[in-house]
Design an enzyme around this catalytic site. Structure first.
Site, PDB file in Angstrom:
ATOM      1  CG  HIS A   1      94.733 -57.566  45.637  1.00 33.70           C
ATOM      2  ND1 HIS A   1      94.014 -58.727  45.548  1.00 33.70           N
ATOM      3  CD2 HIS A   1      94.482 -57.080  46.872  1.00 33.70           C
ATOM      4  CE1 HIS A   1      93.347 -58.927  46.669  1.00 33.70           C
ATOM      5  NE2 HIS A   1      93.623 -57.938  47.495  1.00 33.70           N
TER       6      HIS A   1
ATOM      7  CE  LYS B   1      89.342 -63.678  32.492  1.00 34.98           C
ATOM      8  NZ  LYS B   1      89.827 -64.067  33.819  1.00 34.98           N
ATOM      9  NE  ARG B   2      86.579 -53.270  34.645  1.00 33.44           N
ATOM     10  CZ  ARG B   2      86.489 -52.181  35.396  1.00 33.44           C
ATOM     11  NH1 ARG B   2      85.955 -52.253  36.603  1.00 33.44           N
ATOM     12  NH2 ARG B   2      86.891 -51.014  34.961  1.00 33.44           N
TER      13      ARG B   2
ATOM     14  CE  LYS C   1      91.399 -58.753  34.472  1.00 31.50           C
ATOM     15  NZ  LYS C   1      91.343 -59.868  35.421  1.00 31.50           N
TER      16      LYS C   1
ATOM     17  CB  THR D   1      88.415 -65.086  42.126  1.00 35.70           C
ATOM     18  OG1 THR D   1      88.031 -63.800  41.638  1.00 35.70           O
ATOM     19  CG2 THR D   1      89.398 -64.930  43.268  1.00 35.70           C
TER      20      THR D   1
ATOM     21  CE  LYS E   1      84.045 -65.257  41.299  1.00 33.40           C
ATOM     22  NZ  LYS E   1      83.986 -63.920  40.653  1.00 33.40           N
TER      23      LYS E   1
HETATM   24  C1  LIG Z   1      84.949 -63.110  40.251  1.00 34.72           C
HETATM   25  C2  LIG Z   1      84.631 -61.812  39.623  1.00 34.72           C
HETATM   26  C3  LIG Z   1      85.648 -61.077  39.018  1.00 34.72           C
HETATM   27  C4  LIG Z   1      87.081 -61.552  38.949  1.00 34.72           C
HETATM   28  O1  LIG Z   1      87.302 -62.165  37.699  1.00 34.72           O
HETATM   29  P1  LIG Z   1      88.789 -62.488  37.204  1.00 34.72           P
HETATM   30  O2  LIG Z   1      88.566 -63.268  35.957  1.00 34.72           O
HETATM   31  O3  LIG Z   1      89.416 -63.305  38.273  1.00 34.72           O
HETATM   32  O4  LIG Z   1      89.448 -61.195  36.975  1.00 34.72           O
HETATM   33  C5  LIG Z   1      85.320 -59.872  38.424  1.00 34.72           C
HETATM   34  N1  LIG Z   1      84.052 -59.408  38.418  1.00 34.72           N
HETATM   35  C6  LIG Z   1      83.052 -60.097  38.998  1.00 34.72           C
HETATM   36  C7  LIG Z   1      81.672 -59.546  38.956  1.00 34.72           C
HETATM   37  C8  LIG Z   1      83.303 -61.320  39.617  1.00 34.72           C
HETATM   38  O5  LIG Z   1      82.299 -61.991  40.189  1.00 34.72           O
END
Ligand SMILES: *Cc1c(COP(=O)(O)O)cnc(C)c1O
Length: 801
Positions: free
Chosen positions: A348, A534-535, A540, A642, A646
């Protein structure tokens, strides 16, 4: 399943009576949720039993997905959707004067993961059940999930997430499936009369692993699979031999908390104990389950596939070797052949510092028998490969080196497949992070682009959109998300595009109400909802987004008369508690929000909403309301992402670097429907090779950028004297590790383009539609089908392409 409203109402009221010995009017929302949970368990019970009976009768090959994190989100609504009962229940409750959506939010959202990794595992479990794959999740039942985030004075404060306080209606404790996991002590191999060797243990620290099973309901196919999470307890023998409180504490801590850090390995013995604990318990239960049904181990690889989600469960490899040799008397050669056929591994990350390693001394002390096996794996690897690839390459890639156990290398050497999670990521694995191992095992490397559970992220999270789609193309897309592409036929259907806007506005109003209640900020639903969730991590680049907000703020202050569409910048992000820099950025965003949101000269033209405690449930609220999806990592750093998928599936356009799966999103939806910018991965690597990146050059040559950066240290933004200086220094003194300044100009250019294009709502909704229509290719069902065909070799329900 079939269930009339009348029957449901009767069942529900009876359940309330049984549980609480009182009637409906005397119950809380949580109490009502619990009653519904019990009912759903009862409705699904026959499916769950029937599924395992079927798998057994058909002697189906089982897939075991090992992950140290699972982020399933709330289960009530998704279980009802998958059982086909959502409408019945909603209507039935309405008749009883209850609001289903209100009740469903009383369910705790289990935070048993940090972010994308754990959410991916949950999406894949959902898809396995929905595709009729005999899939099993294997992980840890953390007593406390990821911390609950609150802001105090703009700073992140972490509170414990006591998600089990009121029990967990979905789980079943299975004491009869518990097993022993050994740590520490001495181990030696004792010769037996028949000439074999037997592993003898003394003074081990024994832990009792108790599984808790949760049913994972497939989408309207009568399949319910199992997610098995392990809890650490005192072994029953402790009742006889006695135990000290210290020993009890040492055991309890194993499954007490999730490591709240998703970037670096925690570097602590406790984390290693967690990893071996669930790897060992999981493999023991697999081998036992297999052994009940088969004579000898010969067919193991035909009946079992074990998948390693990132390196945390890598010890399943030496653990399976141990069981096969020590308990099932296999030779090394037989055990190794079976193990490598069974195992597959998903990588990953390409961030060197995130590749897990353990100091040999610690490893050896905690896991003496496993260490012996790793030593032998290492010895045989060196012996076999040195004549072919030479000593240097073999030294660089062996499982043991520099005093460390190198988990990613062990995972590759012990598996038949290693995959990256987007085409660029897989290419970088081959060329960079795992380049040497790619020389040794080229045939093992493959790509499996991530996917998302569209049922949760579209159908449940965005019911208004889903109904609108149904009204145009019928409901088959709900099972076959690729059918969404037929929506492209409506690109010039003005009425449909207006309906899309209306749906978005509805969702914005719902999010707006939440923002108002949580943060006291009023937002306009005709504003651009510009979302980054995101985190919080330097790579990022939330910082780049911050600079755009500062630029917009200054622009309005300079020229109050310029007309631009109003914007709401929405953030959701937790920082690892030990990640100082990320926490400084949180403080910066909150301080900037304070400034912008309360400046009368700005009014409602610009708002910043940093919504605390981002997680799956908040994602379900935010994502349907987004116009712009910020996916702005430094190219090459985000393996896939991901949330980009979404957001796309909900009609947000991507503002994106050419990184991870952004590249594939842009290709799928068409370049004209996204806003891409910034350095390519190749350009980033070029800077690394030449060593000629000079962040200060951008600062000096771009007066606008200089002005924006100076606000960090000149008092424009109150309350950040320490953090502002620190961030400023990271960019100019320490040369901007993630190329924020290099990408500033092209990013701002695209932000301006977005403001321009948004004013043409027809054009904008056409882009949104193109994104929704193209999003089906990122369905987790398709991703899991590819894992099944290429890696696990198991059958699944057919899907349209
Ligand atoms: C999808 C998801 C992530 C992943 O987000 P990225 O922007 O792809 O890092 C992180 N936390 C939660 C709660 C998610 O649903």
């Amino acid at each position: 399943m079939k269930l009339t409203q009348a029957q449901f109402k009767q069942d529900f009221l009876a359940e309330i009576k049984t549980l609480y010995a009182t009637d409906l009017s005397d119950t809380s929302k949580f109490g009502q949720f619990l009653a519904l949970g019990h009912l759903v368990r009862r409705y699904d019970g026959p499916n769950w039993t029937h599924t395992s009976d079927q798998y057994r009768e058909q002697d189906r090959k089982q897939v075991y997905y090992f992950s140290i994190e699972f982020l399933p989100g709330r289960l009530l609504k998704s279980n009802l959707l998958n059982l086909g009962l959502l409408d019945t229940v909603r209507q039935g409750l309405k008749d009883l004067g209850l609001d289903f959506d209100e009740i469903s939010t009383a369910e705790p959202d289990p935070g048993l993961g940090n972010g994308g990794l754990g959410r991916l595992a949950a999406c894949y479990m959902d898809s396995m059940a929905s595709l009729g794959i005999a899939g099993n999740g294997n992980g840890i039942r953390y007593r406390y999930g990821l911390f609950k985030q609150v802001f105090m004075d703009g700073y992140q404060v972490e509170l414990p997430d006591d998600w089990l306080r009121n029990g967990n209606v979905w789980e079943i404790r299975r004491e009869n499936k518990a097993c022993l996991v050994r740590f520490g002590g001495n181990v030696w191999m004792a010769p037996q009369p028949d000439g074999s060797l037997k592993a003898m243990y003394e003074n081990t620290d024994d832990v009792w692993a108790v599984p808790y099973d949760t049913g994972l309901v497939g989408y309207r196919n009568d399949v319910t699979n199992t997610l098995r999470l392990w809890s650490a307890e005192l072994p029953p023998s402790a009742d006889k031999t006695g135990f000290s409180q210290a020993r009890r504490d040492r055991i309890d801590e194993i499954t007490q908390v999730l490591y709240p850090d998703d970037s670096n390995s925690a570097g602590q013995a406790l984390r290693l104990r967690q990893e071996y604990f669930f790897s060992s318990a999981g493999v023991q239960s697999i081998v036992r389950h297999y052994g009940l049904r088969h004579q000898g181990v010969k067919a193991l690889a035909k009946k079992v596939a074990i998948h390693i989600n990132d390196t945390h469960p890598t010890l399943v490899i030496p653990e399976l070797m141990r069981l096969l040799m020590d308990e099932h008397h296999c030779s090394w050669e037989v055990a190794w052949a079976l193990t490598t056929q069974v195992m597959s591994y998903t990588n990953h990350t390409i961030m060197q510092e995130a590749l897990e390693t353990w100091p040999i001394d610690m490893f050896k002390g905690l896991l003496p028998r496993i260490y012996q096996i790793v030593v032998e794996i290492d010895r045989r690897y060196r012996e076999a490969q040195t004549p072919i690839f030479g000593e240097d390459l073999v030294n660089r890639t062996a499982p043991l080196g520099n005093g460390q156990v190198r988990m990613a290398f062990l995972a590759v050497i012990g598996s038949h497949s290693v995959n990256g999670v987007a085409p660029l990521h897989t290419q970088l694995l081959k060329e960079d992070v795992l380049r040497d191992l790619y020389q040794v095992y080229p045939e093992r490397f493959n790509n499996k682009t991530n996917g998302i559970a569209t049922r949760r992220w579209q159908q449940l999270a965005n019911e208004p959109l889903s109904s609108l789609i149904d009204s145009k193309i019928g409901p088959t897309w709900r099972r076959q998300p690729n059918q969404l592409k037929t929506l492209t036929a409506y690109q010039s259907d003005a009425k449909f595009l207006k309906q899309l806007t209306a749906v978005k506005t509805t969702n914005k109003a719902a999010l707006g109400a939440y923002i108002k209640s949580e943060l006291g900020i009023t937002v306009r639903t005709d504003a651009i909802f510009d979302v980054q969730i995101k985190r919080l991590h330097a790579y990022k680049r939330q910082l780049l987004h911050v600079f755009e907000i500062i630029r917009e703020y200054l622009a309005i202050k300079d020229e109050p008369k310029t007309v631009t569409p109003p914007r709401v910048h929405i953030f959701g992000a937790k920082a690892a508690p030990s990640y100082h820099y990320a926490k400084s950025i949180i403080k910066l965003i909150n301080a900037l929000a304070d400034l912008v949101n309360h400046d009368p000269a700005i009014g409602d033209r610009l708002k910043v909403a940093f919504i605390p405690n981002y997680g799956v449930s908040l994602g379900e609220l935010i994502i349907p309301a987004a116009d712009v999806s910020e996916q702005i990592s430094t190219a090459s750093k985000e393996a896939s992402g991901t949330s980009n998928m979404k957001l796309m599936a909900n009609g947000a356009v991507s503002l994106a670097t050419l990184d991870g799966a952004n590249i594939d999103i842009i290709e799928a939806a068409g370049e004209v429907n996204e806003y891409s910018f910034g350095l390519t991965a190749k350009a980033v690597y070029g800077y690394y090779e030449r060593g000629d990146y000079h962040a200060a050059d951008f600062y000096k040559s771009n007066p606008e950028l200089k002005r924006v950066l100076d606000t960090l240290i000149d008092g424009t933004i109150p309350g950040i004297s320490t953090e502002g200086q620190e961030i400023y220094d990271s960019l100019l003194r320490y040369n901007d590790e993630f190329f924020v300044l290099a990408d500033y100009e092209s990013y701002v250019q695209q932000q301006k383009q977005i403001s321009h294009d948004f004013q043409n709502q027809k054009l904008w909704q056409q882009k949104a539609l193109a994104n929704i229509a193209a999003s089906g290719v990122f369905s987790a069902d398709l991703a899991v089908a590819r894992y099944s065909d290429d890696i696990w070799q198991v059958p699944h329900t057919k899907l349209l392409n």
